[in-house]
Design a protein around this motif. Structure first.
Motif, PDB file in Angstrom:
ATOM      1  N   LEU A   5       5.308 -62.042 -21.100  1.00 28.64           N
ATOM      2  CA  LEU A   5       4.723 -63.409 -20.993  1.00 28.64           C
ATOM      3  C   LEU A   5       5.626 -64.077 -19.939  1.00 28.64           C
ATOM      4  O   LEU A   5       6.915 -63.978 -19.896  1.00 28.64           O
ATOM      5  N   THR A   6       4.757 -64.867 -18.813  1.00 30.04           N
ATOM      6  CA  THR A   6       5.645 -65.531 -17.792  1.00 30.04           C
ATOM      7  C   THR A   6       5.406 -67.050 -17.962  1.00 30.04           C
ATOM      8  O   THR A   6       4.225 -67.571 -18.031  1.00 30.04           O
ATOM      9  N   MET A   7       6.520 -67.840 -17.988  1.00 35.86           N
ATOM     10  CA  MET A   7       6.338 -69.264 -17.856  1.00 35.86           C
ATOM     11  C   MET A   7       6.533 -69.715 -16.548  1.00 35.86           C
ATOM     12  O   MET A   7       7.583 -69.505 -16.015  1.00 35.86           O
ATOM     13  N   HIS A   8       5.875 -70.666 -15.929  1.00 33.56           N
ATOM     14  CA  HIS A   8       5.593 -71.101 -14.710  1.00 33.56           C
ATOM     15  C   HIS A   8       6.114 -72.588 -14.712  1.00 33.56           C
ATOM     16  O   HIS A   8       5.618 -73.407 -15.546  1.00 33.56           O
ATOM     17  N   LEU A   9       7.355 -73.013 -14.074  1.00 29.93           N
ATOM     18  CA  LEU A   9       7.836 -74.209 -14.325  1.00 29.93           C
ATOM     19  C   LEU A   9       8.422 -74.578 -12.987  1.00 29.93           C
ATOM     20  O   LEU A   9       9.384 -73.817 -12.622  1.00 29.93           O
ATOM     21  N   ASN A  10       8.197 -75.836 -12.380  1.00 27.57           N
ATOM     22  CA  ASN A  10       8.915 -76.273 -11.205  1.00 27.57           C
ATOM     23  C   ASN A  10       8.889 -75.262 -10.028  1.00 27.57           C
ATOM     24  O   ASN A  10      10.210 -75.019  -9.324  1.00 27.57           O
ATOM     25  N   ASN A  11       8.079 -74.662  -9.909  1.00 28.06           N
ATOM     26  CA  ASN A  11       7.737 -73.519  -8.899  1.00 28.06           C
ATOM     27  C   ASN A  11       8.704 -72.184  -9.114  1.00 28.06           C
ATOM     28  O   ASN A  11       9.309 -71.715  -8.048  1.00 28.06           O
ATOM     29  N   LYS A  12       9.062 -72.161 -10.340  1.00 30.83           N
ATOM     30  CA  LYS A  12      10.195 -71.152 -10.677  1.00 30.83           C
ATOM     31  C   LYS A  12       9.486 -70.256 -12.045  1.00 30.83           C
ATOM     32  O   LYS A  12       8.709 -70.955 -12.601  1.00 30.83           O
ATOM     33  N   LYS A  13       9.918 -69.086 -12.127  1.00 33.75           N
ATOM     34  CA  LYS A  13       9.377 -68.570 -13.306  1.00 33.75           C
ATOM     35  C   LYS A  13      10.570 -67.760 -14.287  1.00 33.75           C
ATOM     36  O   LYS A  13      11.580 -67.624 -14.057  1.00 33.75           O
ATOM     37  N   ILE A  14       9.951 -67.791 -15.537  1.00 31.98           N
ATOM     38  CA  ILE A  14      10.629 -67.267 -16.633  1.00 31.98           C
ATOM     39  C   ILE A  14      10.006 -66.167 -17.466  1.00 31.98           C
ATOM     40  O   ILE A  14       8.887 -66.308 -17.784  1.00 31.98           O
ATOM     41  N   HIS A  15      10.621 -64.854 -17.379  1.00 33.04           N
ATOM     42  CA  HIS A  15       9.908 -63.790 -17.800  1.00 33.04           C
ATOM     43  C   HIS A  15      10.194 -63.523 -19.174  1.00 33.04           C
ATOM     44  O   HIS A  15      11.531 -63.080 -19.485  1.00 33.04           O
ATOM     45  N   ILE A  16       9.552 -63.200 -20.312  1.00 34.75           N
ATOM     46  CA  ILE A  16      10.077 -63.048 -21.534  1.00 34.75           C
ATOM     47  C   ILE A  16       9.152 -61.884 -22.021  1.00 34.75           C
ATOM     48  O   ILE A  16       7.972 -61.761 -22.073  1.00 34.75           O
ATOM     49  N   LYS A  17       9.714 -60.798 -22.372  1.00 37.00           N
ATOM     50  CA  LYS A  17       9.239 -59.405 -22.860  1.00 37.00           C
ATOM     51  C   LYS A  17       8.975 -59.647 -24.480  1.00 37.00           C
ATOM     52  O   LYS A  17      10.043 -59.874 -25.062  1.00 37.00           O
ATOM     53  N   ALA A  18       7.998 -58.985 -25.235  1.00 34.51           N
ATOM     54  CA  ALA A  18       7.925 -59.087 -26.389  1.00 34.51           C
ATOM     55  C   ALA A  18       9.092 -58.222 -27.354  1.00 34.51           C
ATOM     56  O   ALA A  18       9.158 -56.905 -26.696  1.00 34.51           O
ATOM     57  N   ASP A  19       9.388 -58.814 -28.242  1.00 26.70           N
ATOM     58  CA  ASP A  19      10.537 -57.930 -29.222  1.00 26.70           C
ATOM     59  C   ASP A  19      11.663 -57.475 -28.195  1.00 26.70           C
ATOM     60  O   ASP A  19      11.833 -56.216 -28.157  1.00 26.70           O
ATOM     61  N   ASP A  20      12.192 -58.190 -27.144  1.00 27.42           N
ATOM     62  CA  ASP A  20      13.364 -57.788 -26.257  1.00 27.42           C
ATOM     63  C   ASP A  20      14.459 -58.682 -26.245  1.00 27.42           C
ATOM     64  O   ASP A  20      14.061 -59.968 -26.451  1.00 27.42           O
ATOM     65  N   PHE A  21      15.457 -58.396 -26.099  1.00 29.41           N
ATOM     66  CA  PHE A  21      16.690 -59.152 -26.105  1.00 29.41           C
ATOM     67  C   PHE A  21      16.704 -59.827 -24.791  1.00 29.41           C
ATOM     68  O   PHE A  21      17.437 -60.815 -24.685  1.00 29.41           O
ATOM     69  N   GLY A  22      16.222 -59.057 -23.702  1.00 28.91           N
ATOM     70  CA  GLY A  22      16.548 -59.714 -21.992  1.00 28.91           C
ATOM     71  C   GLY A  22      15.453 -60.787 -21.850  1.00 28.91           C
ATOM     72  O   GLY A  22      14.112 -60.829 -22.319  1.00 28.91           O
ATOM     73  N   VAL A  23      15.903 -61.836 -21.027  1.00 25.60           N
ATOM     74  CA  VAL A  23      15.123 -62.961 -20.555  1.00 25.60           C
ATOM     75  C   VAL A  23      15.403 -62.931 -19.142  1.00 25.60           C
ATOM     76  O   VAL A  23      16.542 -63.046 -18.480  1.00 25.60           O
ATOM     77  N   ALA A  24      14.337 -63.096 -18.038  1.00 22.12           N
ATOM     78  CA  ALA A  24      14.645 -63.004 -16.651  1.00 22.12           C
ATOM     79  C   ALA A  24      14.384 -64.344 -16.111  1.00 22.12           C
ATOM     80  O   ALA A  24      13.281 -64.945 -16.305  1.00 22.12           O
ATOM     81  N   PHE A  25      15.267 -65.178 -15.926  1.00 20.68           N
ATOM     82  CA  PHE A  25      15.486 -66.434 -15.330  1.00 20.68           C
ATOM     83  C   PHE A  25      15.206 -66.082 -13.741  1.00 20.68           C
ATOM     84  O   PHE A  25      16.190 -65.984 -13.138  1.00 20.68           O
ATOM     85  N   GLY A  26      14.002 -66.171 -13.328  1.00 18.62           N
ATOM     86  CA  GLY A  26      13.830 -65.766 -11.785  1.00 18.62           C
ATOM     87  C   GLY A  26      14.190 -64.135 -11.596  1.00 18.62           C
ATOM     88  O   GLY A  26      13.657 -63.175 -12.253  1.00 18.62           O
ATOM     89  N   ASN A  27      15.151 -63.901 -10.808  1.00 25.33           N
ATOM     90  CA  ASN A  27      15.686 -62.575 -10.561  1.00 25.33           C
ATOM     91  C   ASN A  27      16.710 -62.192 -11.508  1.00 25.33           C
ATOM     92  O   ASN A  27      17.444 -61.127 -11.403  1.00 25.33           O
ATOM     93  N   LYS A  28      17.364 -63.269 -12.184  1.00 20.90           N
ATOM     94  CA  LYS A  28      18.434 -63.101 -13.003  1.00 20.90           C
ATOM     95  C   LYS A  28      18.137 -62.573 -14.527  1.00 20.90           C
ATOM     96  O   LYS A  28      17.408 -63.515 -15.274  1.00 20.90           O
ATOM     97  N   LEU A  29      18.589 -61.582 -14.956  1.00 23.40           N
ATOM     98  CA  LEU A  29      18.369 -60.982 -16.295  1.00 23.40           C
ATOM     99  C   LEU A  29      19.390 -61.468 -17.371  1.00 23.40           C
ATOM    100  O   LEU A  29      20.463 -61.076 -17.001  1.00 23.40           O
ATOM    101  N   LYS A  30      19.215 -62.070 -18.573  1.00 21.69           N
ATOM    102  CA  LYS A  30      20.144 -62.447 -19.514  1.00 21.69           C
ATOM    103  C   LYS A  30      19.856 -62.103 -20.693  1.00 21.69           C
ATOM    104  O   LYS A  30      18.674 -62.170 -21.021  1.00 21.69           O
TER     105      LYS A  30
END
Length: 568
Positions: free
Chosen positions: A68-93
């Motif tokens: 699932l991708t969240m579009h906000l203020n011309n930026k993206k947050i990528h959230i993968k189902a059942d995963d510990f990682g969240v990508a804020f733009g190109n930065k994975l946390k």
């Protein structure tokens, strides 16, 4: 606790997810319909769909990759189902808890909202309090406040900036519009209705902030300028004709019982002076014996015994006395007014504490400093603070400070509190031995609780003679009317500025007001115990609005006094 059931697109029932309603406050305003979901015994989650609604984001679902991708203020947050990682733009946390996909709903742990990366993208500070179920969001702004000040010949609108910003101005006969490039502001409308300005609205338009000043009549001239320290855009609107600054809305004064409205001085209780006729018949001998009569009483030696049949009474001295009094009054009106501002509580006395831990003593001091800044820009006033930092000051010492510097006004600033988290509103008090109502009595008890922290009570300034005690009591009685009038002017200014319920002008027995030798009031700016209001206190805007209301109330109070004096 309620149950919330989700379904898949195929129509199959998904596992039941336990949920509970929470309080959400965005920039001081509540948002209903948000819940917290218990995904496991140890973990609570938010729905991504509801989070997108809160932050005004759009969602994009990719079924192949379950992302699932969240579009906000011309930026993206990528959230993968059942995963510990969240990508804020190109930065994975990596998070401590994974996202969860249940049915067709994605759930995320609260730590995502509190992360630095998320904060930078949404340009807002998010606080989640699981114990009080409160989610507070405060969008970052660089326009901290918009305020106005009214004078006879002009109205000044101040737009406070956090940093220097470029702006453009457009003018018509009925509107002044200021477009602030790259400005960020919370949408609001400030109702003015002072005979010149109808209202001031401000909102975002594209990548800029737009401030509109709607006029009620054609101004004589409009000038704009930018000042520094602090940065602010000033719009000066010259009136085509002077306006009456003493006019204001009528205050709602909630009176105490008539017999308790004014507590009579002890020395007058044995004399019936309730009517003008009886007062005229009272002899000097009725008052003098009330001074304790003993051999060691030096007060009696200083008091001349006057008999009405004596031929030594010189009537024409009255003219000289009146002339001297008039000169003293005139000098008093011309000099700077000394106002003592008292930030309630301090040091080991935190005052009331909000559900998220905000301390009343800190809010009080912030409001007082905002108020001092406003008064310092007005040459008619001199300001003295009872405390300048996080210091405990005994209650009686606060009024002693005002008495010693011969202040004209004493204003004590506080926040109210209640066991009911839904209660909110502005109140202003002046002194009375009997409280207006049970709520006022409880407020006084809470504010007076600081007496328990005083190691050695400070004695009020002593009156040197029994006669001074009598005149002191008369002075307090005289100030009752002035306190009521001052309270009414301040009250009226809060109605359109604060946009919270107004609980009126009340009376109660506040220790901090006792012994004041000048008009004195206690301001309860709002209820820090209220979820939404505590969030408001964290914003500079609300504290500025409270300060503006007090300042404008004081200015109109003195304008009213001047008007009455000139009409005599």
């Amino acid at each position: 606790m309620l149950f919330f059931t989700v379904y898949s697109h195929a129509g199959k029932k998904a596992p039941v997810v336990l949920s509970k309603a929470i309080n959400v406050i965005i920039d001081g305003k509540p948002l209903p319909g948000v819940r917290i979901y218990k995904i496991s015994e140890r973990a609570n989650y938010f729905s991504v769909r509801e989070i997108a609604k809160i932050y005004n984001a759009s969602l994009e679902w990719k079924p192949v990759s379950s992302q699932l991708t969240m579009h906000l203020n011309n930026k993206k947050i990528h959230i993968k189902a059942d995963d510990f990682g969240v990508a804020f733009g190109n930065k994975l946390k990596k998070m401590s808890l994974p996202s969860r996909l249940i049915g067709n709903e994605m759930y995320i742990p609260p730590e995502i909202l509190k992360s630095k990366e998320f904060t930078e993208i949404v340009e807002a500070d998010t606080v989640w309090n699981p114990s009080s179920l409160l989610l507070s969001i405060k969008h970052r702004v660089n326009i901290s406040a918009v305020k106005y000040f009214t004078k006879l010949e002009s109205t000044r609108v101040l737009i406070q900036l956090e940093k220097p910003l470029s702006y453009t101005v457009s003018k018509t006969s009925r509107r002044v519009a200021i477009k602030i490039l790259e400005g960020k502001v919370h949408r609001d409308v400030l109702v003015v209705n002072n005979g010149i300005v109808k209202d001031i609205s401000y909102d975002m338009k594209g990548g800029s902030a737009l401030v509109k000043i709607n006029l009620q009549q054609m101004p004589k001239i409009i000038k704009t300028s930018i000042l520094s320290k602090p940065y602010r855009i000033v719009v000066c609107i010259k009136h085509s004709k002077n306006i009456d600054t003493s006019s204001t809305k009528k205050a709602t004064v909630i009176p105490v019982a008539e017999e308790n409205y004014v507590k009579l001085p002890e020395i007058l209780k044995e004399s019936d002076l309730t009517t003008p006729e009886k007062y005229k018949e009272a002899q000097m001998s009725e008052i003098i014996p009330m001074i304790e009569n003993n051999e060691n009483n030096k007060d009696l030696e200083k008091v001349p015994v006057v008999k009405f049949e004596d031929k030594n009474i010189i009537d024409d001295t009255a003219k000289d006395v009146v002339t001297k009094q008039e000169k003293e009054k005139e000098a008093c009106y011309k000099r700077k007014k000394i106002i003592v501002l008292d930030a309630g509580h301090g040091g080991e006395d935190p005052g009331a504490v909000g559900p998220n831990g905000t301390k009343e003593k800190d809010v009080n001091l912030e409001i007082v400093y905002e108020l001092k800044t406003i008064f310092d820009n007005d040459d008619n006033y001199e300001i003295i603070l009872t405390r300048k930092d996080d210091t405990f000051i005994p209650l009686s010492k606060r009024t002693n400070i005002a008495n010693e510097c011969k202040a004209d006004l004493f204003i004590s600033v506080h926040c109210n509190a209640s066991f009911d988290r839904n209660v909110n509103g502005f109140e202003i008090y002046f002194l009375s031995e009997k409280a207006t109502d049970s709520e006022a009595a409880l407020t006084a008890i809470r504010e007076n609780s600081a007496l328990g922290l005083e190691k050695q009570p400070i004695k009020p300034i002593e009156k040197n003679t029994a006669l001074e005690s009598m005149f002191w009591s008369f002075a307090i009685t005289e100030y009752i009317n002035e306190c009521s009038e001052l309270s009414g002017f301040i009250y009226a200014e809060t109605i359109d500025r604060l946009k919270i319920p107004n609980k009126g002008v009340k009376q109660a027995s506040f220790c901090v007001l006792k012994g004041a030798q000048m008009p004195s009031v206690l301001v309860e700016s709002a209820f820090i115990s209220n979820y939404m209001q505590e969030s408001e206190f964290s914003s500079k805007k609300f504290c500025v609005d409270v300060a503006d209301s007090i300042y404008e109330g004081v200015v109109k109070y003195y304008a009213s006094k001047d008007k009455k004096r000139n009409n005599k």
